[in-house]
Scaffold this motif. Structure first.
Motif, PDB file in Angstrom:
ATOM      1  N   PRO A  23       0.753  -1.115  -0.133  1.00 52.52           N
ATOM      2  CA  PRO A  23       0.112   0.100   0.123  1.00 52.52           C
ATOM      3  C   PRO A  23       0.908   1.129  -0.177  1.00 52.52           C
ATOM      4  N   LEU A  24       0.305   2.522  -0.414  1.00 50.71           N
ATOM      5  CA  LEU A  24       1.344   3.842  -0.713  1.00 50.71           C
ATOM      6  C   LEU A  24       1.088   4.105   0.773  1.00 50.71           C
ATOM      7  N   ARG A  25       2.724   4.224   1.125  1.00 51.60           N
ATOM      8  CA  ARG A  25       3.170   4.912   2.324  1.00 51.60           C
ATOM      9  C   ARG A  25       3.162   6.511   2.111  1.00 51.60           C
ATOM     10  N   SER A  26       3.673   7.181   3.199  1.00 49.25           N
ATOM     11  CA  SER A  26       3.473   8.593   3.317  1.00 49.25           C
ATOM     12  C   SER A  26       4.244   9.422   2.076  1.00 49.25           C
ATOM     13  N   THR A  27       5.482   8.710   1.951  1.00 51.55           N
ATOM     14  CA  THR A  27       6.575   9.391   0.820  1.00 51.55           C
ATOM     15  C   THR A  27       6.659   8.638  -0.363  1.00 51.55           C
ATOM     16  N   ASP A  28       5.747   7.756  -0.551  1.00 47.56           N
ATOM     17  CA  ASP A  28       5.781   6.973  -1.694  1.00 47.56           C
ATOM     18  C   ASP A  28       5.164   7.586  -3.039  1.00 47.56           C
ATOM     19  N   VAL A  29       5.613   7.065  -4.055  1.00 43.64           N
ATOM     20  CA  VAL A  29       5.053   7.493  -5.460  1.00 43.64           C
ATOM     21  C   VAL A  29       4.547   6.122  -6.234  1.00 43.64           C
ATOM     22  N   LYS A  30       3.108   6.136  -6.602  1.00 45.27           N
ATOM     23  CA  LYS A  30       2.830   4.923  -7.504  1.00 45.27           C
ATOM     24  C   LYS A  30       2.604   5.419  -8.917  1.00 45.27           C
ATOM     25  N   PHE A  31       3.244   4.612  -9.746  1.00 45.94           N
ATOM     26  CA  PHE A  31       3.378   4.867 -11.315  1.00 45.94           C
ATOM     27  C   PHE A  31       3.045   3.746 -12.098  1.00 45.94           C
ATOM     28  N   LYS A  32       2.311   4.091 -13.044  1.00 50.95           N
ATOM     29  CA  LYS A  32       1.931   3.019 -14.063  1.00 50.95           C
ATOM     30  C   LYS A  32       3.138   2.907 -14.958  1.00 50.95           C
ATOM     31  N   ILE A  33       3.463   1.544 -15.050  1.00 48.31           N
ATOM     32  CA  ILE A  33       4.872   1.423 -16.071  1.00 48.31           C
ATOM     33  C   ILE A  33       4.190   1.326 -17.387  1.00 48.31           C
ATOM     34  N   SER A  34       5.119   2.277 -18.081  1.00 48.84           N
ATOM     35  CA  SER A  34       4.873   2.301 -19.785  1.00 48.84           C
ATOM     36  C   SER A  34       5.913   1.203 -20.524  1.00 48.84           C
ATOM     37  N   TYR A  35       7.301   1.347 -20.005  1.00 49.66           N
ATOM     38  CA  TYR A  35       8.237   0.451 -20.549  1.00 49.66           C
ATOM     39  C   TYR A  35       9.132   0.027 -19.402  1.00 49.66           C
ATOM     40  N   CYS A  36       9.735  -0.990 -19.860  1.00 49.42           N
ATOM     41  CA  CYS A  36      10.892  -1.669 -19.243  1.00 49.42           C
ATOM     42  C   CYS A  36      11.896  -2.071 -19.992  1.00 49.42           C
ATOM     43  N   GLY A  37      13.073  -1.762 -19.662  1.00 52.02           N
ATOM     44  CA  GLY A  37      14.451  -2.306 -20.581  1.00 52.02           C
ATOM     45  C   GLY A  37      14.707  -3.725 -20.110  1.00 52.02           C
ATOM     46  N   ILE A  38      15.252  -4.539 -20.770  1.00 49.19           N
ATOM     47  CA  ILE A  38      15.761  -5.643 -20.593  1.00 49.19           C
ATOM     48  C   ILE A  38      17.369  -5.687 -20.351  1.00 49.19           C
ATOM     49  N   VAL A  64      10.148   2.960 -16.581  1.00 53.56           N
ATOM     50  CA  VAL A  64       9.597   4.116 -16.916  1.00 53.56           C
ATOM     51  C   VAL A  64       8.203   4.141 -17.008  1.00 53.56           C
ATOM     52  N   GLY A  65       7.678   5.285 -16.411  1.00 50.46           N
ATOM     53  CA  GLY A  65       6.072   5.239 -16.546  1.00 50.46           C
ATOM     54  C   GLY A  65       5.595   6.780 -16.122  1.00 50.46           C
ATOM     55  N   VAL A  66       4.395   6.909 -15.860  1.00 48.59           N
ATOM     56  CA  VAL A  66       3.586   7.785 -15.579  1.00 48.59           C
ATOM     57  C   VAL A  66       2.942   7.958 -14.142  1.00 48.59           C
ATOM     58  N   VAL A  67       3.233   8.957 -13.228  1.00 48.08           N
ATOM     59  CA  VAL A  67       2.654   8.822 -11.863  1.00 48.08           C
ATOM     60  C   VAL A  67       1.061   9.053 -11.866  1.00 48.08           C
ATOM     61  N   THR A  68       0.774   8.045 -11.105  1.00 49.11           N
ATOM     62  CA  THR A  68      -0.876   8.000 -10.953  1.00 49.11           C
ATOM     63  C   THR A  68      -1.223   8.362  -9.377  1.00 49.11           C
ATOM     64  N   GLU A  69      -0.398   8.326  -8.691  1.00 49.97           N
ATOM     65  CA  GLU A  69      -0.907   8.827  -7.065  1.00 49.97           C
ATOM     66  C   GLU A  69       0.458   9.025  -6.340  1.00 49.97           C
ATOM     67  N   VAL A  70       0.381   9.932  -5.502  1.00 54.91           N
ATOM     68  CA  VAL A  70       1.411  10.080  -4.542  1.00 54.91           C
ATOM     69  C   VAL A  70       1.144  10.276  -3.170  1.00 54.91           C
ATOM     70  N   GLY A  71       1.862   9.684  -2.173  1.00 53.32           N
ATOM     71  CA  GLY A  71       1.540   9.671  -0.756  1.00 53.32           C
ATOM     72  C   GLY A  71       1.535  10.987  -0.177  1.00 53.32           C
ATOM     73  N   PRO A  72       1.028  11.317   0.996  1.00 52.30           N
ATOM     74  CA  PRO A  72       0.626  12.830   1.501  1.00 52.30           C
ATOM     75  C   PRO A  72       1.873  13.407   2.066  1.00 52.30           C
ATOM     76  N   GLY A  73       2.986  12.551   1.933  1.00 55.94           N
ATOM     77  CA  GLY A  73       4.231  13.222   2.680  1.00 55.94           C
ATOM     78  C   GLY A  73       5.135  13.352   1.374  1.00 55.94           C
ATOM     79  N   ALA A  74       4.815  13.055   0.256  1.00 53.01           N
ATOM     80  CA  ALA A  74       5.473  13.009  -1.174  1.00 53.01           C
ATOM     81  C   ALA A  74       5.398  14.538  -1.735  1.00 53.01           C
ATOM     82  N   LYS A  75       6.987  14.973  -1.802  1.00 57.42           N
ATOM     83  CA  LYS A  75       6.950  16.492  -2.286  1.00 57.42           C
ATOM     84  C   LYS A  75       7.579  16.478  -3.818  1.00 57.42           C
ATOM     85  N   LYS A  76       8.384  15.358  -4.211  1.00 55.38           N
ATOM     86  CA  LYS A  76       8.882  15.613  -5.458  1.00 55.38           C
ATOM     87  C   LYS A  76       8.266  15.434  -6.825  1.00 55.38           C
ATOM     88  N   PHE A  77       6.987  14.785  -6.729  1.00 57.56           N
ATOM     89  CA  PHE A  77       6.208  14.219  -8.000  1.00 57.56           C
ATOM     90  C   PHE A  77       4.730  14.778  -7.775  1.00 57.56           C
TER      91      PHE A  77
END
Length: 346
Positions: A23-38, A64-77
């Motif tokens: 589950p999302l913690r305070s300073t977590d970022v949740k993002f949908k993955i668009s691409y992943c290198g091998i 790499v991907g696009v942010v869909t949710e941020v925790g209440p303490g997350a400031k960067k994104f």
């Protein structure tokens, strides 16, 4: 629940698999993955070739991907930001390495996958989304295509970090790159962007056309050609060695000027002979470097945004992943496979 592709044992066969993300913690970022290198590391780990594999394993650390949710303490994104996660997702934050911004050398580093966090295995980017502490998430410049940016998170930073650390950034200096694969082609691109004179050193003569005409290398040396190697002796200021197969170092060191530096980022599975005389009689330096810090990774991504540098990729669907691994084993890729996760993960 998150859908991903996982290896269940050392056969390394990947197949769809569902698993829980934290589950999302305070300073977590949740993002949908668009691409992943091998990465080649993925190939080693799914087959337990280093004896440290934990199953089930969801590989992938060029995410790499696009942010869909941020925790209440997350400031960067914020939601909608383009982001990336590389090889690590947490460290102790207290040791000297972490305090000095070299968290990749932390003894308690938590890897993006095949690591343990709170007693649970970490799972990587061959999956639908990720939840990561914002300290270990980087911003991907909006002008860069996300698919070709994915390999920057490992292949890119692995060569950028030593280039910056060891001063391989001076315009006009002679810079040699050993090996023209996923890492090597990025080193050529960075060398060019820094304004250096770039020479590709390869065992494969058939790579010369590509090195010169596509990547813009100034020179090309076939390392198995003794005459070419002799002619180039004492001409290089720096050499970055990206080769992971066992290979002789003495001939490469001979290419360096006095005070030249050879830095290794490839990881051969057998010890290499260290020719002391070549180092001593040329006051040469032989060094190594391991991925890069989060700060360096962000610096690199910003540099790539300014200079329009990305990786050369072959984009493949998720269900091609096992075939891609077979081809990677044979070095049959230019220069990095990237999984089209968002469009093809089913």
């Amino acid at each position: 629940e998150c859908l991903g592709w996982a290896a269940k044992d050392s056969s390394g066969v990947l197949a769809p698999w569902k698993f829980p993300r934290r589950p999302l913690r305070s300073t977590d970022v949740k993002f949908k993955i668009s691409y992943c290198g091998i990465c080649h590391t993925d190939l080693h780990l799914i087959h337990n070739e280093w004896g440290s594999s934990k199953y089930p394993m969801v590989p992938g650390h060029e995410v790499v991907g696009v942010v869909t949710e941020v925790g209440p303490g997350a400031k960067k994104f914020k939601v909608g930001d383009h982001v990336g996660v590389g090889c690590m997702v947490f460290s102790c934050l207290k040791c000297d390495h972490c305090k000095h911004g070299d968290e990749q050398y932390c003894d308690q580093l938590i890897w993006t996958y095949n690591s343990l966090e709170d007693g649970k295995i970490t799972f990587g980017g061959y999956s639908g989304f990720m939840v990561t502490d914002e300290k270990f998430v980087c911003r991907v410049p909006n002008n860069l295509p996300l698919d070709a940016s994915a390999p920057l998170l490992c292949a890119g930073i692995t060569v950028y970090s030593p280039m910056k650390h060891f001063g391989m950034t001076q315009p006009g200096k002679n810079f040699g790159v050993v090996g023209l694969g996923g890492l090597g082609h990025m080193a050529v691109k960075f060398g060019k962007a820094f304004g250096m004179k770039v020479t590709v050193i390869s065992t494969s003569p058939n790579k010369e056309k590509e090195a010169r005409e596509v990547l813009g290398a100034h020179n090309f040396i076939v390392s198995r050609d003794a005459a070419q190697m002799t002619k180039a002796a004492k001409t290089m200021d720096y050499i970055l060695d990206t080769v992971s197969a066992p290979h002789p170092l003495d001939a490469l060191l001979e290419l360096l000027k006095i005070d030249g530096k050879l830095v290794m980022v490839g990881l051969p599975d057998k010890p290499l002979d260290l020719p002391a005389g070549v180092i001593i009689f040329g006051r040469r330096t032989l060094a190594g470097s391991f991925i890069g810090s989060i700060k360096e990774t962000q610096d690199m991504l910003d540099f790539c945004g300014k200079n329009n540098v990305t990786s050369m990729i072959e984009l493949v669907p998720m269900d091609y992943v096992n075939k891609a691994m077979e081809r990677l084993r044979k070095s049959d890729v230019k220069y990095r496979f990237v999984l089209d996760v968002e469009k093809t993960l089913k």
